[in-house]
Design an enzyme around this catalytic site. Sequence first.
Site, PDB file in Angstrom:
ATOM      1  N   PHE A   1       0.851  -1.288   0.016  1.00  0.00           N
ATOM      2  CA  PHE A   1       0.119  -0.108   0.112  1.00  0.00           C
ATOM      3  C   PHE A   1       0.780   1.254   0.089  1.00  0.00           C
ATOM      4  CE2 PHE A   1      -4.235  -1.650   2.096  1.00  0.00           C
ATOM      5  CZ  PHE A   1      -4.985  -1.580   0.845  1.00  0.00           C
ATOM      6  N   GLU A   2       0.326   2.254  -0.772  1.00  0.00           N
ATOM      7  CA  GLU A   2       1.016   3.446  -0.600  1.00  0.00           C
ATOM      8  C   GLU A   2       2.461   3.797  -0.911  1.00  0.00           C
ATOM      9  OE1 GLU A   2      -1.266   5.499  -0.095  1.00  0.00           O
ATOM     10  OE2 GLU A   2      -2.860   4.872   1.430  1.00  0.00           O
ATOM     11  N   GLY A   3       2.657   3.096  -2.001  1.00  0.00           N
ATOM     12  CA  GLY A   3       4.103   2.829  -2.383  1.00  0.00           C
ATOM     13  C   GLY A   3       4.655   1.693  -1.755  1.00  0.00           C
TER      14      GLY A   3
END
Length: 587
Positions: free
Chosen positions: A406-408
Site C-alpha cells: 500500500f501507498e508505495g
Amino acid sequence: MTTLTDTPRKTTKGTSFLIEDSAPQDIFTPEDLSDEHLAVGRMVDEFWANEVEPNLPAIREKQPGVAMAVLRKSVELGLTAMTIPEEYGGMAMDLPSLMVTAERMGRDGSYGGWHSAHTGIGTLPIVYFGNEQQKRKYLPKLAKLEMLAAYALTEPLSGSDALAARTRADLSADGKHYILNGQKMWITNGGAADLFTVFAKVGGEKFTAFLVERNFPGVSSGAEEHKMGITGSSTTAVYLDNVPVPVENMLGEIGRGHVIAFNILNIGRLKLGPAAVGAAKNVLAICLKYAKQRKAFGTTISEFGAIQHKLAEMAIRIFVAESMACRVVGLIENQMHSASTESANGSQELKAIEEFAAECSMIKVYSSEMLDYVVDEGVQIHGGYGYHKDYAVERAYRDSRINRLFEGTSEINRLVITGMPLKRASRGQLPLLEAARAVLHQTEPDLAVDDAELSLVRGAKNIFLLTLGVAHEKYGAKLEQQQEVIMNLSDIIMEVFAMESSLLRSRKLAAAGGGVNAADSSAVYLRDAIGRIEFSSRTALSACAQGEELRQHLSRVRGYASHDPVNAIALRRQIAGRLLANERYTV
C-alpha cells in the site's frame, strides 16, 4: 476544527533530527491528545462496537451492500466528512483526530479500507487541489456519502513507476472534453465508487489528474479481485473507454498530476501508521487472552519465558511505532500553525506534510513491518490454531501483508527516506553533507555524554553521518543509483528516528509519573536497534571502502555502537507480566 491545545513546540525541518537534538517536551505523544481528541476516539469506538463489529463477518464475505450500509450509518457521526472543510459540509477535523480515527478503523482491514479510501485518498485530492467550483460540486456529496470516492493511479504495466502511466487524455475537437482511454488496477472502492481521481497523460505526455464520475459514458469496473487478505474491501480494475470528461473536471494543472499523486500518497503513508498500530494492539490483546487460557505441560503458556518474550516484543514495537507516528503528527501540526498567525488552511497543511515526506515514508515502512511481526508472532503463539480460519490471528496475518505494498512499496519508500534529505542537502536546504563530512574527517574523540541512553542515540546519529560521508565520497551525486547502499542508509535513518522517538516519549511519561512499560520498552529497544544499525552500516561501508580504510571506519562504528547491556530477558518478563495483568497494550 479541533486543534492541539498543548503548549507550542519548536518547529524543525524535515529529517533535521539527524543533525539536531530534541528534548522530551519538544515532541507530541499520544498522552498529549486533548479531551476533544479522546472524545473522537470514544465516538469511533462506540460506532465500531455497535455498527461495524456485528457486520464484520458479512463484510469480509462481501455480502452485497453491507459495507456501504455501515458506511452510510457513519455519516450521522460525521465520519465520512472528517477531512472536508466546514464550508462544504465537512467536520474539518485536525490531523490528530484523523490519526485517532485511523487507529480505530485499523482494527479490520476490510471495513477500514472502505472508510480510509473514501475519506483519505478519495476525498483529499479535491480538498487540497480542487478549485472552488469543484469543491462546491463534489465535497458536500462526499461528506454525505451521496458519492463514494476512489483514487485511480496504478496501472497494469506501471506499478510503482506511476509516471509511466499509459492512460491517455486527448482534448476533443470542440475543446469541451478530454477523452480518456486506459485501464487502472487495484483500485480500492473500485466496485462501488461514484467518483474517481484518475491520472492520465494529456496528449500521451503530460501527467494530469481528472475527476471522473462513474456515470460518464465509457466508465466501467472489472470483477472484484480475489485477494490474499482484506477480503471484504472492494478492489477492482477500472476501465476507461473513450470517456468524455468535461474540461472543468481537470484537477490542478496540466502536467502537474505528480504533485497531486505524491502529496496524497504522503498523507496515506502517515495514516497507515496509526492504522497498523490499531491492528497490532488488537492482535496483542487477542494473544494475551489466549496465552492465559491455553494450557500446556500443566500450566498456561503465559508462564513460559518464550511466550513472554514474544508478547513483550510485540508491545515494544507497537510502542515505538506509536511514538514515531505521533511525533510526526506533532511536527506537521507545528509546521502548519507556525506558517501563519491565521487559521491554517489546506494549503498550509499540504506544505507541512510535504516538508516531512521522508518521515511519512518512515512511518509507512516501520509500521507495516511492525504489524507483520506482530501478526506472525500472533499465529506462532496460537500454534496450529493460528493457522485455522476460525481464529482471528489467521485473518490478521493475511490482512497485514498488503501494508508493505500500500501507498508505495516499502522499497520505494526506503528510496524516499534517504533520497529526500539528499535532495534537500544538494539544494542547500539541509546541512546534512557538511555534518557527514565533519564526522567522517573528525580527528578528535567525541565528548562523552553522561547519559547512557542519550549516548546511544547520538552514537546512532554519528554512525549514520559517518556511513553517509563515506558513501558520498565514494559515489557523489550518483549515490542514489546505489540502491543497496541507499536501503541500508534508510534503515539506519529509520532506526535513529525510532530510537529517539521512543526515548523521548518514555522520558516524557516518566516525568509525569508514569510509563513503566515505556521505560522498559525503550531500554530494550535502544540496545537492539544499535545492533541493527551497526549491521546496516557495516554492509553499506563494505560497498564503499576496503582494506585499512574500511577497517578504520568499522572501528569507529564499533565505538559509536559500544554500550553496556541491560538484562533484556528480565525487562521483557516485566513488560509481559504487566500486559498479561491488563490483557491489553499498556504503557
